[in-house]
Design a protein around this motif. Sequence first.
Motif, PDB file in Angstrom:
ATOM      1  N   ASP A 258       0.823  -1.214   0.000  1.00  0.00           N
ATOM      2  CA  ASP A 258       0.000   0.000   0.000  1.00  0.00           C
ATOM      3  C   ASP A 258       0.854   1.260   0.000  1.00  0.00           C
ATOM      4  O   ASP A 258       0.369   2.343  -0.313  1.00  0.00           O
ATOM      5  CB  ASP A 258      -0.951   0.006   1.199  1.00  0.00           C
ATOM      6  N   LYS A 259       2.162   1.114   0.318  1.00  0.00           N
ATOM      7  CA  LYS A 259       3.028   2.291   0.392  1.00  0.00           C
ATOM      8  C   LYS A 259       4.131   2.322  -0.664  1.00  0.00           C
ATOM      9  O   LYS A 259       4.601   3.395  -1.022  1.00  0.00           O
ATOM     10  CB  LYS A 259       3.669   2.384   1.777  1.00  0.00           C
ATOM     11  N   TRP A 260       4.553   1.127  -1.159  1.00  0.00           N
ATOM     12  CA  TRP A 260       5.714   1.096  -2.044  1.00  0.00           C
ATOM     13  C   TRP A 260       5.491   0.168  -3.233  1.00  0.00           C
ATOM     14  O   TRP A 260       4.783  -0.827  -3.135  1.00  0.00           O
ATOM     15  CB  TRP A 260       6.969   0.638  -1.287  1.00  0.00           C
ATOM     16  N   ILE A 261       6.119   0.536  -4.341  1.00  0.00           N
ATOM     17  CA  ILE A 261       6.130  -0.293  -5.546  1.00  0.00           C
ATOM     18  C   ILE A 261       7.590  -0.506  -5.938  1.00  0.00           C
ATOM     19  O   ILE A 261       8.397   0.428  -5.912  1.00  0.00           O
ATOM     20  CB  ILE A 261       5.397   0.388  -6.720  1.00  0.00           C
ATOM     21  N   ILE A 262       7.927  -1.732  -6.286  1.00  0.00           N
ATOM     22  CA  ILE A 262       9.259  -2.029  -6.812  1.00  0.00           C
ATOM     23  C   ILE A 262       9.067  -2.591  -8.211  1.00  0.00           C
ATOM     24  O   ILE A 262       8.378  -3.598  -8.393  1.00  0.00           O
ATOM     25  CB  ILE A 262      10.004  -3.041  -5.922  1.00  0.00           C
ATOM     26  N   GLN A 263       9.643  -1.910  -9.200  1.00  0.00           N
ATOM     27  CA  GLN A 263       9.407  -2.263 -10.599  1.00  0.00           C
ATOM     28  C   GLN A 263      10.702  -2.420 -11.374  1.00  0.00           C
ATOM     29  O   GLN A 263      11.715  -1.787 -11.060  1.00  0.00           O
ATOM     30  CB  GLN A 263       8.571  -1.179 -11.302  1.00  0.00           C
ATOM     31  N   VAL A 264      10.649  -3.269 -12.395  1.00  0.00           N
ATOM     32  CA  VAL A 264      11.639  -3.254 -13.457  1.00  0.00           C
ATOM     33  C   VAL A 264      11.077  -2.345 -14.530  1.00  0.00           C
ATOM     34  O   VAL A 264       9.945  -2.551 -15.001  1.00  0.00           O
ATOM     35  CB  VAL A 264      11.870  -4.667 -14.031  1.00  0.00           C
ATOM     36  N   ALA A 265      11.842  -1.319 -14.892  1.00  0.00           N
ATOM     37  CA  ALA A 265      11.356  -0.351 -15.863  1.00  0.00           C
ATOM     38  C   ALA A 265      12.454  -0.082 -16.886  1.00  0.00           C
ATOM     39  O   ALA A 265      13.325   0.763 -16.696  1.00  0.00           O
ATOM     40  CB  ALA A 265      10.950   0.945 -15.161  1.00  0.00           C
ATOM     41  N   TYR A 266      12.435  -0.871 -17.968  1.00  0.00           N
ATOM     42  CA  TYR A 266      13.409  -0.745 -19.050  1.00  0.00           C
ATOM     43  C   TYR A 266      14.831  -0.920 -18.513  1.00  0.00           C
ATOM     44  O   TYR A 266      15.193  -1.999 -18.079  1.00  0.00           O
ATOM     45  CB  TYR A 266      13.225   0.585 -19.785  1.00  0.00           C
ATOM     46  N   ASP A 267      15.626   0.149 -18.505  1.00  0.00           N
ATOM     47  CA  ASP A 267      17.022   0.011 -18.080  1.00  0.00           C
ATOM     48  C   ASP A 267      17.207   0.339 -16.605  1.00  0.00           C
ATOM     49  O   ASP A 267      18.332   0.460 -16.125  1.00  0.00           O
ATOM     50  CB  ASP A 267      17.927   0.911 -18.926  1.00  0.00           C
ATOM     51  N   LYS A 268      16.107   0.470 -15.878  1.00  0.00           N
ATOM     52  CA  LYS A 268      16.181   0.830 -14.469  1.00  0.00           C
ATOM     53  C   LYS A 268      15.419  -0.166 -13.595  1.00  0.00           C
ATOM     54  O   LYS A 268      14.452  -0.785 -14.022  1.00  0.00           O
ATOM     55  CB  LYS A 268      15.588   2.230 -14.225  1.00  0.00           C
ATOM     56  N   LEU A 269      15.897  -0.298 -12.372  1.00  0.00           N
ATOM     57  CA  LEU A 269      15.147  -0.945 -11.315  1.00  0.00           C
ATOM     58  C   LEU A 269      14.649   0.203 -10.447  1.00  0.00           C
ATOM     59  O   LEU A 269      15.451   0.976  -9.923  1.00  0.00           O
ATOM     60  CB  LEU A 269      16.045  -1.883 -10.505  1.00  0.00           C
ATOM     61  N   ALA A 270      13.338   0.342 -10.319  1.00  0.00           N
ATOM     62  CA  ALA A 270      12.755   1.505  -9.656  1.00  0.00           C
ATOM     63  C   ALA A 270      12.016   1.107  -8.390  1.00  0.00           C
ATOM     64  O   ALA A 270      11.221   0.175  -8.389  1.00  0.00           O
ATOM     65  CB  ALA A 270      11.805   2.228 -10.608  1.00  0.00           C
ATOM     66  N   ILE A 271      12.305   1.820  -7.315  1.00  0.00           N
ATOM     67  CA  ILE A 271      11.581   1.676  -6.056  1.00  0.00           C
ATOM     68  C   ILE A 271      10.929   3.019  -5.795  1.00  0.00           C
ATOM     69  O   ILE A 271      11.610   4.046  -5.718  1.00  0.00           O
ATOM     70  CB  ILE A 271      12.538   1.315  -4.897  1.00  0.00           C
ATOM     71  N   MET A 272       9.610   3.043  -5.690  1.00  0.00           N
ATOM     72  CA  MET A 272       8.911   4.319  -5.591  1.00  0.00           C
ATOM     73  C   MET A 272       7.727   4.233  -4.648  1.00  0.00           C
ATOM     74  O   MET A 272       7.199   3.151  -4.373  1.00  0.00           O
ATOM     75  CB  MET A 272       8.452   4.773  -6.978  1.00  0.00           C
ATOM     76  N   ALA A 273       7.344   5.394  -4.161  1.00  0.00           N
ATOM     77  CA  ALA A 273       6.184   5.467  -3.281  1.00  0.00           C
ATOM     78  C   ALA A 273       4.922   5.122  -4.065  1.00  0.00           C
ATOM     79  O   ALA A 273       4.737   5.567  -5.196  1.00  0.00           O
ATOM     80  CB  ALA A 273       6.070   6.862  -2.674  1.00  0.00           C
ATOM     81  N   ASN A 274       4.065   4.331  -3.463  1.00  0.00           N
ATOM     82  CA  ASN A 274       2.798   3.960  -4.092  1.00  0.00           C
ATOM     83  C   ASN A 274       1.729   4.950  -3.642  1.00  0.00           C
ATOM     84  O   ASN A 274       0.798   4.617  -2.912  1.00  0.00           O
ATOM     85  CB  ASN A 274       2.401   2.538  -3.691  1.00  0.00           C
ATOM     86  N   ASP A 275       1.905   6.191  -4.078  1.00  0.00           N
ATOM     87  CA  ASP A 275       0.976   7.231  -3.648  1.00  0.00           C
ATOM     88  C   ASP A 275       0.135   7.765  -4.797  1.00  0.00           C
ATOM     89  O   ASP A 275      -0.350   8.895  -4.786  1.00  0.00           O
ATOM     90  CB  ASP A 275       1.741   8.385  -2.986  1.00  0.00           C
ATOM     91  N   VAL A 276      -0.039   6.919  -5.826  1.00  0.00           N
ATOM     92  CA  VAL A 276      -0.847   7.337  -6.970  1.00  0.00           C
ATOM     93  C   VAL A 276      -2.318   7.393  -6.552  1.00  0.00           C
ATOM     94  O   VAL A 276      -2.868   6.439  -6.040  1.00  0.00           O
ATOM     95  CB  VAL A 276      -0.692   6.359  -8.147  1.00  0.00           C
ATOM     96  N   THR A 277      -2.914   8.513  -6.717  1.00  0.00           N
ATOM     97  CA  THR A 277      -4.342   8.655  -6.476  1.00  0.00           C
ATOM     98  C   THR A 277      -5.021   9.004  -7.790  1.00  0.00           C
ATOM     99  O   THR A 277      -4.389   9.494  -8.728  1.00  0.00           O
ATOM    100  CB  THR A 277      -4.615   9.766  -5.456  1.00  0.00           C
ATOM    101  N   LYS A 278      -6.305   8.737  -7.874  1.00  0.00           N
ATOM    102  CA  LYS A 278      -7.047   9.028  -9.093  1.00  0.00           C
ATOM    103  C   LYS A 278      -7.083  10.525  -9.306  1.00  0.00           C
ATOM    104  O   LYS A 278      -7.580  11.285  -8.472  1.00  0.00           O
ATOM    105  CB  LYS A 278      -8.481   8.479  -8.972  1.00  0.00           C
ATOM    106  N   LEU A 279      -6.517  10.977 -10.433  1.00  0.00           N
ATOM    107  CA  LEU A 279      -6.483  12.395 -10.744  1.00  0.00           C
ATOM    108  C   LEU A 279      -7.733  12.772 -11.528  1.00  0.00           C
ATOM    109  O   LEU A 279      -7.988  12.232 -12.614  1.00  0.00           O
ATOM    110  CB  LEU A 279      -5.223  12.726 -11.554  1.00  0.00           C
ATOM    111  N   ASN A 280      -8.511  13.656 -10.963  1.00  0.00           N
ATOM    112  CA  ASN A 280      -9.750  14.075 -11.618  1.00  0.00           C
ATOM    113  C   ASN A 280      -9.452  15.070 -12.729  1.00  0.00           C
ATOM    114  O   ASN A 280      -8.545  15.905 -12.602  1.00  0.00           O
ATOM    115  CB  ASN A 280     -10.699  14.718 -10.603  1.00  0.00           C
ATOM    116  N   PRO A 281     -10.205  15.005 -13.843  1.00  0.00           N
ATOM    117  CA  PRO A 281      -9.994  15.953 -14.941  1.00  0.00           C
ATOM    118  C   PRO A 281     -10.203  17.393 -14.475  1.00  0.00           C
ATOM    119  O   PRO A 281     -10.995  17.663 -13.575  1.00  0.00           O
ATOM    120  CB  PRO A 281     -11.058  15.550 -15.971  1.00  0.00           C
TER     121      PRO A 281
END
Length: 427
Positions: free
Chosen positions: A302-325
Amino acid sequence: MQVNSTGWNHHQHLVLAVSTGIDSMTLLHCLQTELKDTYASLTCLHVNHHLRPQSEKEALFIEQYCDQHHIPLYTHDLDLSEVVQQGISIENQARTSRYQWFDKMMQKLEADVLITAHHLDDQIETIFYRLFTGRSTRSSLGMSYISSRSGYQLCRPLLNTTKSEIRQYQSAHKITYFEDQSNLDNQYVRNDIRNRILPEIESNDHLSRHHLLKLKDWHDEQREKLKNEAHQFIKNEVDFNGKNIKISRKDFVELSHSVKMTVLDEILREFQLGDAIPEKTYKAWFEQISSNIAQCTLHTTDKWIIQVAYDKLAIMANDVTKLNPISVNQPGTYIFGAYQIVVNHTISKQQFPITIRTRNNGDKFQLNGAHGHKKVSRLLIDEKIVQQERDEMPIVVGSNDEILAVGILFLSQQFNQHIKILKMGEE
């Protein structure tokens, strides 16, 4: 009896975890007598596990003992009934619960050093236990004489003292103690090691359990080298940018398996991303990182995402919220997630209302200086934008539903002078 008192000084407040067994009672006696001038004050902590009928007698005994010798005592009742009913091993749970209370009490007492009566035989059992339960690759094989906890030091002054020496001291000073009968029950792993396995090893003239101590010293040296290599990699190759941590995928793949684990252990621990990841999980991650997969999610909480992203290994906060138009009806500056969209006064009123939103399936935009369109999804792939950023990127749409801009990746040349998009935190 050898007691190492270098872990504290005569200005400090010591706290002894006392169980009423021979080890802790012998150490308590030594602290009251031979070592009484090595510290400023002494307090005792006792945990009643309520697992044996004898527990109540032990609790009463230590209360009377401390009262008689004018030693402050704090006791704690530990309820492990649910753990017992579930048939789960209580050893680790009991230890975790004890130290949670110890941490609270050390803070409450504003004490400096917590002392336990772990001795040399305990050390050998610990090394054996960690070796044969697979806990040897990512931590020390044994216990340390002194280690840091939250706001205080944990010290084991008997760590070089044998059980035999403790018994001799107890006998010479006629120290009262309680024998924990559960120590004879070999259903507990540590008891089985102590009572059955190690004596069998010692009965063979060609074997000695004390060689485990030499193995521990060598192992700790290798662990220190691994940590140094991992820290060097983190310092030189890991990009810490706010809530995002990025590691070169290629450089990470070239590390040895043990260094990879140590690098991630250190990063996850430093940023408090949860409990240690099992080695089996790490192995699966490393296979994915080394594969030809362009993007994949290794771990999500609920707080963190660890991803393989092309040429990077990315560790990032999982703070994505639905952005309203956002509906834009006049020039101004508008904030959309991590982006700033500036609509200048030079723009034609006919373009209003402008909509700022996240992408939809099938979104396309007119190419600059060329005929035809390109899918937004294709642009994101070509630019190697990670999944989280894709979900946050603003799509700026004119009144005729034409896409005018895609984040900072594309801006229709007709609007170069009218719209400006910045990603906050970047130049």
